[in-house]
Design a protein around this motif. Structure first.
Motif, PDB file in Angstrom:
ATOM      1  N   ARG A  44       0.820  -1.211   0.000  1.00  0.00           N
ATOM      2  CA  ARG A  44       0.000   0.000   0.000  1.00  0.00           C
ATOM      3  C   ARG A  44       0.856   1.265   0.000  1.00  0.00           C
ATOM      4  O   ARG A  44       2.075   1.207   0.124  1.00  0.00           O
ATOM      5  CB  ARG A  44      -0.880   0.005   1.255  1.00  0.00           C
ATOM      6  N   LEU A  45       0.197   2.400  -0.146  1.00  0.00           N
ATOM      7  CA  LEU A  45       0.847   3.696  -0.039  1.00  0.00           C
ATOM      8  C   LEU A  45       0.981   4.065   1.437  1.00  0.00           C
ATOM      9  O   LEU A  45       0.074   3.820   2.236  1.00  0.00           O
ATOM     10  CB  LEU A  45       0.020   4.765  -0.761  1.00  0.00           C
ATOM     11  N   TRP A  47       2.144   7.435   3.874  1.00  0.00           N
ATOM     12  CA  TRP A  47       2.530   8.840   3.949  1.00  0.00           C
ATOM     13  C   TRP A  47       3.739   8.978   4.858  1.00  0.00           C
ATOM     14  O   TRP A  47       3.715   8.516   6.015  1.00  0.00           O
ATOM     15  CB  TRP A  47       1.360   9.648   4.499  1.00  0.00           C
ATOM     16  N   TYR A  95       7.436   8.243  -3.924  1.00  0.00           N
ATOM     17  CA  TYR A  95       6.785   9.271  -4.722  1.00  0.00           C
ATOM     18  C   TYR A  95       6.816  10.604  -3.990  1.00  0.00           C
ATOM     19  O   TYR A  95       6.603  10.650  -2.769  1.00  0.00           O
ATOM     20  CB  TYR A  95       5.310   8.928  -4.964  1.00  0.00           C
ATOM     21  N   TYR A 105      -5.038  16.957   0.168  1.00  0.00           N
ATOM     22  CA  TYR A 105      -4.965  15.892  -0.812  1.00  0.00           C
ATOM     23  C   TYR A 105      -3.813  16.190  -1.763  1.00  0.00           C
ATOM     24  O   TYR A 105      -3.392  17.335  -1.928  1.00  0.00           O
ATOM     25  CB  TYR A 105      -6.283  15.730  -1.594  1.00  0.00           C
ATOM     26  N   PHE A 106      -3.296  15.107  -2.379  1.00  0.00           N
ATOM     27  CA  PHE A 106      -2.202  15.224  -3.320  1.00  0.00           C
ATOM     28  C   PHE A 106      -2.765  15.318  -4.733  1.00  0.00           C
ATOM     29  O   PHE A 106      -3.385  14.378  -5.222  1.00  0.00           O
ATOM     30  CB  PHE A 106      -1.280  14.002  -3.226  1.00  0.00           C
TER      31      PHE A 106
ATOM     32  N   ALA B   3      -3.350   2.222   9.521  1.00  0.00           N
ATOM     33  CA  ALA B   3      -3.936   2.467   8.213  1.00  0.00           C
ATOM     34  C   ALA B   3      -5.456   2.463   8.281  1.00  0.00           C
ATOM     35  O   ALA B   3      -6.053   1.727   9.080  1.00  0.00           O
ATOM     36  CB  ALA B   3      -3.453   1.409   7.226  1.00  0.00           C
ATOM     37  N   SER B  36      -9.687  11.746   0.587  1.00  0.00           N
ATOM     38  CA  SER B  36      -9.398  11.720  -0.840  1.00  0.00           C
ATOM     39  C   SER B  36      -9.244  10.271  -1.302  1.00  0.00           C
ATOM     40  O   SER B  36      -9.005   9.372  -0.489  1.00  0.00           O
ATOM     41  CB  SER B  36      -8.137  12.526  -1.160  1.00  0.00           C
ATOM     42  N   TYR B  38      -7.551   7.752  -4.513  1.00  0.00           N
ATOM     43  CA  TYR B  38      -6.561   7.662  -5.569  1.00  0.00           C
ATOM     44  C   TYR B  38      -6.709   6.332  -6.296  1.00  0.00           C
ATOM     45  O   TYR B  38      -6.923   5.304  -5.668  1.00  0.00           O
ATOM     46  CB  TYR B  38      -5.143   7.788  -4.997  1.00  0.00           C
ATOM     47  N   GLN B  40      -4.757   3.655  -8.766  1.00  0.00           N
ATOM     48  CA  GLN B  40      -3.424   3.267  -9.204  1.00  0.00           C
ATOM     49  C   GLN B  40      -3.489   2.004 -10.033  1.00  0.00           C
ATOM     50  O   GLN B  40      -3.787   0.927  -9.521  1.00  0.00           O
ATOM     51  CB  GLN B  40      -2.468   3.083  -8.011  1.00  0.00           C
ATOM     52  N   LYS B  44       1.897   1.988 -12.280  1.00  0.00           N
ATOM     53  CA  LYS B  44       1.679   3.395 -12.628  1.00  0.00           C
ATOM     54  C   LYS B  44       1.639   4.280 -11.381  1.00  0.00           C
ATOM     55  O   LYS B  44       1.617   3.802 -10.250  1.00  0.00           O
ATOM     56  CB  LYS B  44       0.352   3.546 -13.401  1.00  0.00           C
ATOM     57  N   VAL B  45       1.627   5.574 -11.628  1.00  0.00           N
ATOM     58  CA  VAL B  45       1.587   6.561 -10.559  1.00  0.00           C
ATOM     59  C   VAL B  45       0.147   6.715 -10.048  1.00  0.00           C
ATOM     60  O   VAL B  45      -0.787   6.706 -10.840  1.00  0.00           O
ATOM     61  CB  VAL B  45       2.107   7.923 -11.078  1.00  0.00           C
ATOM     62  N   PRO B  46      -0.038   6.864  -8.750  1.00  0.00           N
ATOM     63  CA  PRO B  46      -1.396   7.109  -8.242  1.00  0.00           C
ATOM     64  C   PRO B  46      -1.987   8.368  -8.859  1.00  0.00           C
ATOM     65  O   PRO B  46      -1.268   9.338  -9.143  1.00  0.00           O
ATOM     66  CB  PRO B  46      -1.178   7.298  -6.733  1.00  0.00           C
ATOM     67  N   LEU B  48      -5.258  11.147  -8.457  1.00  0.00           N
ATOM     68  CA  LEU B  48      -6.350  11.659  -7.628  1.00  0.00           C
ATOM     69  C   LEU B  48      -7.663  11.558  -8.389  1.00  0.00           C
ATOM     70  O   LEU B  48      -7.763  12.036  -9.528  1.00  0.00           O
ATOM     71  CB  LEU B  48      -6.072  13.118  -7.270  1.00  0.00           C
ATOM     72  N   SER B  51     -11.452  14.331  -4.095  1.00  0.00           N
ATOM     73  CA  SER B  51     -10.870  15.092  -2.993  1.00  0.00           C
ATOM     74  C   SER B  51     -11.987  15.590  -2.080  1.00  0.00           C
ATOM     75  O   SER B  51     -13.141  15.693  -2.515  1.00  0.00           O
ATOM     76  CB  SER B  51     -10.060  16.276  -3.519  1.00  0.00           C
ATOM     77  N   TYR B  89      -7.025   3.650  -3.341  1.00  0.00           N
ATOM     78  CA  TYR B  89      -6.589   3.995  -1.986  1.00  0.00           C
ATOM     79  C   TYR B  89      -7.347   5.221  -1.487  1.00  0.00           C
ATOM     80  O   TYR B  89      -7.475   6.208  -2.216  1.00  0.00           O
ATOM     81  CB  TYR B  89      -5.094   4.311  -1.950  1.00  0.00           C
ATOM     82  N   LEU B  99      -1.294  12.728   7.519  1.00  0.00           N
ATOM     83  CA  LEU B  99      -2.181  12.075   6.564  1.00  0.00           C
ATOM     84  C   LEU B  99      -2.061  10.571   6.733  1.00  0.00           C
ATOM     85  O   LEU B  99      -1.001  10.057   7.086  1.00  0.00           O
ATOM     86  CB  LEU B  99      -1.813  12.465   5.135  1.00  0.00           C
ATOM     87  N   PHE B 101      -3.142   6.824   4.830  1.00  0.00           N
ATOM     88  CA  PHE B 101      -3.709   6.109   3.695  1.00  0.00           C
ATOM     89  C   PHE B 101      -4.406   4.845   4.175  1.00  0.00           C
ATOM     90  O   PHE B 101      -4.108   4.314   5.245  1.00  0.00           O
ATOM     91  CB  PHE B 101      -2.596   5.698   2.717  1.00  0.00           C
ATOM     92  N   GLY B 103      -5.397   0.725   3.295  1.00  0.00           N
ATOM     93  CA  GLY B 103      -4.619  -0.417   2.833  1.00  0.00           C
ATOM     94  C   GLY B 103      -4.792  -0.715   1.358  1.00  0.00           C
ATOM     95  O   GLY B 103      -4.030  -1.508   0.796  1.00  0.00           O
TER      96      GLY B 103
END
Lengths: 119, 110
Positions: A44-45, A47, A95, A105-106, B3, B36, B38, B40, B44-46, B48, B51, B89, B99, B101, B103
């Motif tokens: 997972r991501l 932070w 990242y 939020y990103f 998480a 928010s 995301y 993915q 690849k890159v997450p 958004l 939000s 996510y 912040l 995230f 799982g």
């Protein structure tokens, strides 16, 4: 156009130091927080922390506090993430991403930097 | 704060709607409307897609929508398409000024 361009993949040995970077363009660097997010292989991501380039105010996740250092260089619009002594467990994709202040939020992400730590 | 809790996987057929959850606590999801989402795709890159619980950024399909009730946020995808197959996510601001995230949920389009 907003862009976050990260430095290339790295292969390091345990115990080595490393600094990876995130170069931003397309907006005023000092007006948005920049965050770092870790993604372990197949996981997972997470932070890690954020920095406000205008005054280098930094906030870290408890999980990463003391493990990494986040910095910003206003002279070249670059944020950085560094380790003083890498471990194999630091192997991951990292990242950088722009954080919208007040909404948390990103909205824009870098392409990611793969860090591999192996003896 | 650990998480946020998301189901490991959800699935649906093309054209159907699915909803996935993101459960936190009164210290994160329940305290702020700063959730928010995301998307993915593998390798690849997450990206958004939602939000502030319900807002869709420009360019994101209106098939994606978000909501929140108490400590649980939800993402609904209507009219499922093959390209929606990805990991999703959620993330939330917390009372510790950090912040968090979730799982992640793997969406499979059957």
């Amino acid at each position: 156009e907003v862009q976050l361009v990260q430095s290339g993949a790295e292969v390091k040995k345990p115990g080595e130091s490393l600094k990876i970077s995130c170069s931003v363009s397309g907006y005023r660097f000092t007006t948005y927080w920049i965050g770092w997010v870790r993604q372990l292989p197949g996981d997972r991501l997470e932070w890690m922390g954020i920095i406000y380039p205008d005054d280098s105010n930094t906030k870290y996740s408890q999980s990463f506090k003391g493990q990494v250092t986040i910095s910003a260089d206003r002279s070249n619009n670059t944020a950085s993430l560094q380790w003083s002594s890498l471990k194999a467990s630091d192997t991951a994709i990292y990242y950088c991403a722009r954080l919208v202040l007040g909404r948390y939020y990103f909205d824009y992400w870098g392409q990611g930097t793969l860090v591999t730590v192996s003896s | 704060h650990s998480a946020l809790t998301q189901p490991a996987s959800v699935s649906g057929s093309p054209g159907q709607s699915i909803t996935m959850s993101c459960t936190g606590t009164s210290s994160d999801v329940g305290s702020y409307n700063y959730v928010s989402w995301y998307q993915q795709h593998p390798g690849k890159v997450p990206k958004l897609i939602i939000s502030s619980v319900t807002n869709r950024p420009s360019g994101v399909s209106n098939r994606f929508s978000g909501s929140k009730s108490g400590n649980t946020a939800s993402l609904t995808i209507s009219g499922l398409q093959a390209d929606d197959e990805a990991f999703y996510y959620c993330a939330s601001y917390t009372t510790n000024s950090t912040l968090l995230f979730g799982g992640g949920t793997k969406l499979t389009v059957l």
